[in-house]
Design an enzyme around this catalytic site. Structure first.
Site, PDB file in Angstrom:
ATOM      1  N   VAL A 152      37.827  15.698  31.913  1.00 55.88           N
ATOM      2  CA  VAL A 152      39.095  15.457  30.697  1.00 55.88           C
ATOM      3  C   VAL A 152      40.405  15.577  31.496  1.00 55.88           C
ATOM      4  O   VAL A 152      40.650  15.384  32.371  1.00 55.88           O
ATOM      5  CB  VAL A 152      39.159  16.353  29.566  1.00 55.88           C
ATOM      6  CG1 VAL A 152      37.719  16.376  28.810  1.00 55.88           C
ATOM      7  CG2 VAL A 152      39.185  17.691  30.074  1.00 55.88           C
ATOM      8  N   SER A 153      40.759  14.023  30.894  1.00 56.05           N
ATOM      9  CA  SER A 153      42.261  14.031  31.639  1.00 56.05           C
ATOM     10  C   SER A 153      43.605  14.479  31.050  1.00 56.05           C
ATOM     11  O   SER A 153      44.530  14.425  32.149  1.00 56.05           O
ATOM     12  CB  SER A 153      42.836  12.523  30.880  1.00 56.05           C
ATOM     13  OG  SER A 153      41.286  12.083  31.371  1.00 56.05           O
ATOM     14  N   THR A 154      42.937  16.079  29.654  1.00 55.13           N
ATOM     15  CA  THR A 154      44.364  15.844  29.460  1.00 55.13           C
ATOM     16  C   THR A 154      43.964  17.989  28.746  1.00 55.13           C
ATOM     17  O   THR A 154      43.019  18.146  28.578  1.00 55.13           O
ATOM     18  CB  THR A 154      45.228  15.325  28.540  1.00 55.13           C
ATOM     19  OG1 THR A 154      44.800  15.545  27.708  1.00 55.13           O
ATOM     20  CG2 THR A 154      45.883  14.085  28.469  1.00 55.13           C
TER      21      THR A 154
END
Length: 186
Positions: free
Chosen positions: A8-10
């Site tokens: 996931v990006s964050t």
């Protein structure tokens, strides 16, 4: 063995959706990263790549979870193939253990190569057009030739490089490169 990788990006995003899909697909181990795909430092990906061995299959929920770009993805899958490791993307229905999956990645590789060549071609054409108009690539020089000559005169008159560097806000090492030590006494 089926080994999964989720990203996931964050930190605020949840890996549960990807993790559940990989568990349903039969993954025995799942590695994860919480970082942007553009970042090169992804410890989970490094671990999974070290863990994989011949005959294993790396499983991801979606292609964009693995690669930073099409080119990066193709290179990564080719490295896996060279090591005898298969690759599967669940939502994209890609499985390199099948002839169709391997064909798909050959096509992707060709497209990535073509994209790279087009970028190089466009860059060259842009630089050629700029040169034809008298423009030179890169940033504008910080100092005009006249300013460099002023610096030279100061150095010739015995002003220490350090002082000239302070006056003109330039690194002492730049002055040594532009005006070698053998040229002056300072």
């Amino acid at each position: 063995m089926l080994i999964g990788y989720v990203r996931v990006s964050t930190n605020e995003q949840n890996t549960a959706l990807q993790r559940n899909a990989l568990e349903s697909a039969g993954c025995e181990l799942i590695f994860e990263d919480k970082a942007s795909g553009k970042q090169t430092e992804r410890p989970g990906l490094k671990k999974v790549l070290r863990m994989l061995s011949r005959g294993d299959t790396l499983v991801v929920w979606k292609l964009d979870r693995l690669g930073r770009s099409m080119r990066h993805l193709v290179v990564l899958v080719e490295e896996l193939r060279d090591r005898g490791i298969n690759f599967r993307s669940l939502t994209d229905s890609i499985d390199t253990s099948t002839p169709m999956g391997r064909f798909f990645f050959h096509v992707m590789g060709a497209l990535a190569e073509m994209e790279r060549e087009l970028i190089v071609e466009r860059t060259r054409a842009g630089l050629d057009a700029a040169r034809a108009e008298g423009r030179i690539g890169g940033r504008r020089p910080k100092y005009q030739e006249e300013t460099w000559q002023q610096m030279r005169r100061l150095l010739e008159n015995g002003i220490p490089r350090k002082q000239v560097a302070i006056i003109y806000d330039v690194a002492v090492s730049t002055l040594y490169k532009k005006f070698p030590a053998s040229s002056f006494q300072s």
